[in-house]
Design an enzyme around this catalytic site. Structure first.
Site, short mmCIF file in Angstrom:
data_model
loop_
_atom_site.label_atom_id
_atom_site.label_comp_id
_atom_site.label_asym_id
_atom_site.label_seq_id
_atom_site.Cartn_x
_atom_site.Cartn_y
_atom_site.Cartn_z
N HIS A 65 9.74 -50.09 8.72
CA HIS A 65 7.95 -49.73 7.88
C HIS A 65 7.91 -48.54 6.82
O HIS A 65 8.82 -48.00 7.10
CB HIS A 65 6.88 -49.69 8.94
CG HIS A 65 6.83 -48.24 10.26
ND1 HIS A 65 8.32 -48.52 10.75
CD2 HIS A 65 6.59 -47.04 9.93
CE1 HIS A 65 8.37 -47.14 11.13
NE2 HIS A 65 7.71 -46.08 10.68
N CYS A 211 5.12 -39.25 13.49
CA CYS A 211 5.75 -39.76 13.42
C CYS A 211 5.48 -39.48 12.09
O CYS A 211 4.91 -39.63 11.52
CB CYS A 211 6.36 -41.07 13.61
SG CYS A 211 5.39 -42.87 12.66
#
Length: 700
Positions: A65, A211
């Site tokens: 991603h 993250c």
């Protein structure tokens, strides 16, 4: 809004044998639907994200991603591989691959749905259904939530899912709506465990997950921790610091927590909120793969009484707050960024200068350069050496202040113009005021330049050449020609006012500075008072008034931790076991002039501790000024008493403030009258007892 995933974005027979090939195959489907404008550019962004941390997860899942300027709208592509593809997961290759593409400026609604998908991937029934689905349209519908997941054979009744979590029949989109709070950081409802009421308080944990892109791992770690918390009977609340922003946990929830888990791969924002708690600090994948171990570890640390100290703000990421913050809040953070980086120079330089005076006498500031005259066997030479090293360190104060204010505003590109502006401030005698203004101007200029659209060919030289060149020239022009002289006059006026303080005015100033030092114990108000004091002595020959101010500030800053240490000694029953242990450390911290030693007590009982500390600090500051105590060193606590003018009366002033604060704390805490083992009135202002303390009977 068009659908994020359609049948055209599903490949149930993904034949790729590497993660790069898998990403290319799924990305090509996005290009065909005009969801991605530049295949190679998008794949480069995917690879860059993959290089930060592998995106393979236990359970056969791969989630490449990224955020990319080449994505036109948030999109999911799904591939199922019979052979499996290595995405770096510890348990082997992935057979379920989700390619998640988010535009650089994706809105919160889109990102919330992507985050909900990440949470769904922690649902074994959901992934099992994806492995058995037979055609692409059904798979897309299943992910969108338009078809129920195919449930496996009936097993033992499962725990009721938390509000905001989803069972196999729930939808990704519906889950996003139902758990909007959880996916934007306010997960208190989602984290409430379904455990039997045994009459005993559960172990309480707060967690933060984050993250690099804030899309997938952040929310998967949150879901995994919440599930493990329910299984362990732990009350666990997660703050997800993701792409959709984050909502700060309620301070009362943090205060009541027995432990903290940080599962992150980027700096935790506003990390100092969690100081004074048993803490486990790991990468985000540990939160996904071994949440039960993390909960057991933080429980063990709580039982052993291990806690963390406060931390000063570091990078702009750590200082970044909610996008809705007002300008005043941002300004405060920018200024505190500069002050926090300046303080070590103040401490090192000031102590070296003070040691130079102690060894060589107060005439050491007139000694020749040690490069021209240094005798190894003469104490005066060593005193001159320390004094001159300290003077060099002090010379960095204003440039560092300005440079890191600009850094707090614009990150690394702000450093060069900030340092240049600070150095010019010294040149034109604008002092600390000039440094503050120069830092703000430098950061603002860089931020303005960064908003200009630049051709792609020039982007590589912008941070190295163009931004430093233009911003330094603009800041230099303004400081030399426009505002430098007026600021220098203002700085001189403030210095003259300070030198003119005598009698009642000086005592009132001491009381005010004492109140400020004890108001937030190392926070912004404390730092303002400290910076004011150090600015006065940051010269080779400080005035007597400036040294009195420095003495009052340090004395007041020592009061809160010393008072809390004394209070836990004389009336230990009023404090929890953890607080009594913290009280032992507070003796050393207070004696060393580290006000943060009182933070655990203030966080647990702010309405009693902070006002008491402020009263004691005001008394000490006023008495120090009245006694005429002076101090050349900006730090050191009792260890620099030999360098203090009127040291005996100085210690009397500190003792008076400590006794006043201790007495107030003991009286206010003693007013609480617990009944039937319940918490005392006002317990909402105190931290809940630790897990170890809950095993002990409540003291009458």
């Amino acid at each position: 809004m068009s659908e994020m995933i359609t049948a055209e974005l599903v490949d149930l027979d993904l034949s790729a044998d590497t993660k790069e090939a898998a990403a290319r195959s799924l990305a090509a489907r996005m290009v065909a639907l005009s969801r991605v404008t530049d295949l190679e550019g998008f794949l480069a962004d995917v690879a860059a994200r993959e290089a930060q941390m592998p995106t393979g997860l236990d359970g056969g899942i791969g989630i490449p991603h990224c955020r990319s300027a080449h994505v036109t709208e948030p999109t999911l592509a799904f591939g199922r591989s019979a052979a499996g593809i290595d995405f770096g997961a510890p348990d082997g290759p992935a057979d379920l691959v989700f390619l998640i593409a988010a535009p650089s400026g994706a809105d919160d609604a889109h990102l919330t749905i992507l985050s909900a998908l990440a949470r769904q991937l922690m649902n074994a029934d959901f992934t099992s259904a994806l492995r058995s689905v037979r055609d692409a349209a059904a798979a897309a519908a299943l992910i969108r939530g338009e078809a129920p997941a195919e449930e496996p054979a009936q097993a033992a009744p499962a725990e009721a899912p938390a509000e905001g979590a989803s069972g196999p029949e729930d939808t990704v989109v519906a889950s996003a709506a139902a758990s909007a709070d959880a996916t934007t950081g306010n997960a208190s409802a989602a984290a409430t465990p379904s455990v039997p009421d045994t009459g005993a308080s559960p172990f309480r944990v707060v967690a933060v997950t984050s993250c690099p892109t804030g899309i997938a791992h952040t929310y998967m770690a949150a879901e995994s921790l919440e599930n493990a918390g329910r299984a362990a009977g732990v009350e666990l609340v997660v703050e997800t610091q993701g792409s959709a922003g984050f909502t700060r946990l309620d301070p009362a929830v943090i205060a009541a927590a027995d432990g903290v888990i940080f599962a992150h791969d980027v700096p935790v924002r506003e990390k100092d909120r969690f100081a004074g708690k048993p803490t486990v600090d790991v990468g985000v994948k540990a939160g996904i793969n071994r949440p039960a171990e993390l909960i057991a570890e933080v429980r063990g640390r709580a039982e052993r009484g291990e806690v963390t100290a406060g931390s000063a703000p570091g990078t702009p990421v750590e200082r970044a707050g909610d996008s809705t913050e007002g300008y005043g809040t941002k300004l405060r953070k920018w200024l505190m960024s500069g002050v926090s980086y300046m303080v070590p120079f103040v401490a090192a330089g000031g102590l070296l200068i003070a040691l130079g005076f102690a060894i060589g006498g107060y005439e050491i500031n007139k000694a020749p350069s040690v490069m021209d005259h240094f005798v190894w066997t003469q104490a005066d030479s060593w005193g001159a050496l320390l004094f001159q090293i300290g003077g060099v360190a002090f010379g960095f104060l204003v440039p560092v202040l300005a440079g890191y204010i600009a850094y707090g505003m614009a990150d690394r590109p702000g450093l060069v113009p900030g340092f240049v502006g600070g150095a010019i401030s010294l040149t034109v005698n604008a002092g600390f005021l000039g440094g503050l203004v120069a830092g703000l101007i430098a950061g603002g200029v860089v931020m303005a330049i960064q908003k200009v659209r630049i051709p792609a060919a020039l982007r590589g030289i912008m941070p190295v050449v163009v931004i430093p060149l233009i911003s330094s020239a603009v800041v230099g022009f303004l400081m030399f020609v426009v505002i430098g002289k007026p600021i220098a006059e203002a700085q001189k006026g403030m210095t003259d006012w300070l030198n003119g303080l005598t009698g009642t005015n000086a005592v009132l100033l001491g009381a005010l500075l004492g109140l400020m030092m004890c108001f937030d114990l190392g926070g912004p108000v404390n730092k303002v008072a400290y910076a004011f004091a150090t600015a006065g002595i940051a010269v080779a020959d400080p005035s007597d008034s400036a040294m009195k101010v420095m003495a009052a500030v340090m004395a007041a800053g020592m009061v809160p931790p010393l008072a809390m240490a004394l209070a836990t000694t004389v009336r230990g029953k009023l404090f929890t076991r953890t607080e009594r242990e913290n009280g032992k450390a507070a003796w050393v911290l207070g004696a060393s002039f580290i006000s943060e030693g009182a933070i655990p007590f203030a966080a647990a009982d702010p309405l009693r501790v902070i006002p008491s500390a402020m009263v004691g600090g005001a008394i000490t500051g006023a008495l120090s000024m009245a006694f005429g105590a002076t101090l050349r060193a900006p730090h050191g606590g009792v260890f620099v008493v030999p360098l203090i003018g009127n040291p005996f009366l100085y210690l009397v002033a500190i003792a008076a403030g400590v006794c006043a604060t201790t007495a107030l704390v003991v009286v206010l805490k003693g007013l609480r009258k617990p009944a039937n083992g319940a918490a005392a009135p006002g317990a909402e202002d105190t931290a809940a007892p630790s897990a170890a303390e809950r095993k002990q009977p409540v003291a009458a």
